[in-house]
Design an enzyme around this catalytic site. Structure first.
Site, PDB file in Angstrom:
ATOM      1  CG  HIS A  61       3.460   0.857  -5.058  1.00 57.87           C
ATOM      2  ND1 HIS A  61       4.222   1.508  -5.874  1.00 57.87           N
ATOM      3  CD2 HIS A  61       2.337   0.598  -5.603  1.00 57.87           C
ATOM      4  CE1 HIS A  61       3.405   1.837  -6.939  1.00 57.87           C
ATOM      5  NE2 HIS A  61       2.317   1.439  -6.733  1.00 57.87           N
ATOM      6  CG  HIS A  88      -1.032  -2.442  -6.304  1.00 62.58           C
ATOM      7  ND1 HIS A  88      -1.278  -1.748  -5.159  1.00 62.58           N
ATOM      8  CD2 HIS A  88      -0.508  -1.532  -7.145  1.00 62.58           C
ATOM      9  CE1 HIS A  88      -1.087  -0.321  -5.434  1.00 62.58           C
ATOM     10  NE2 HIS A  88      -0.649  -0.046  -6.740  1.00 62.58           N
TER      11      HIS A  88
END
Length: 160
Positions: A66, A81
């Protein structure tokens, strides 16, 4: 002497994804909105994968895919992110194309994201782009409302 003072090279951080540009202060997570990780910008993705915004080296690939960290050739460290609280998805919805130590160029595909899956299962797909060593840098935003992956300059970074 003056050449060193006035000709400091600036790093351009290109949009890693196509979408709407959002102020970091508007990210509904204090880790990002309060600058705890560093300065930067966020993008509400519209389509496509996550691409390298700079020339550099991969210094982080989260086990859950992620997030990815890149150290630019000038030493600037950039964290992308993907979404908020996406670590809880345990890697589902992501396909990683790089690993730590890989050299990357601007526009290189880093991670594919299944946006439909992420919209359904993550808190948000809002994607912060953070300069993690921003305390030793000056960050200037381009003030664009939208960005196109691999084309739009999002941030200009200079060292102190």
């Amino acid at each position: 002497m003056f050449t060193k003072l006035f000709n400091k090279k600036k790093l351009q951080v290109i949009a890693p994804i196509t979408g709407d540009v959002v102020s970091l202060r508007e990210v509904p997570d204090p880790v990002f909105s309060e600058g705890m990780m560093g300065g930067g910008i966020a993008i509400m993705p519209k389509e496509g994968g996550i691409h390298s915004p700079v020339e550099g080296t991969i210094i982080l690939v989260a086990d859950t895919s992620h997030a990815v960290g890149i150290q630019a050739t000038d030493g600037t460290e950039i964290l992308i992110h993907i979404g908020l609280e996406t670590v809880t998805l345990k890697g589902v919805g992501f396909k990683t194309h790089v690993q730590v130590g890989d050299a990357v160029s601007i526009g290189q595909l880093l991670i594919e994201a299944d946006w439909d899956y992420l919209k359904e299962h993550a808190k948000s797909i809002l994607t912060p782009v953070i300069i993690t060593n921003s305390s030793s840098r000056t960050i200037t935003s381009s003030n664009n409302a939208q960005c196109i992956a691999n084309e739009t300059v999002l941030l200009t970074i200079s060292t102190h």
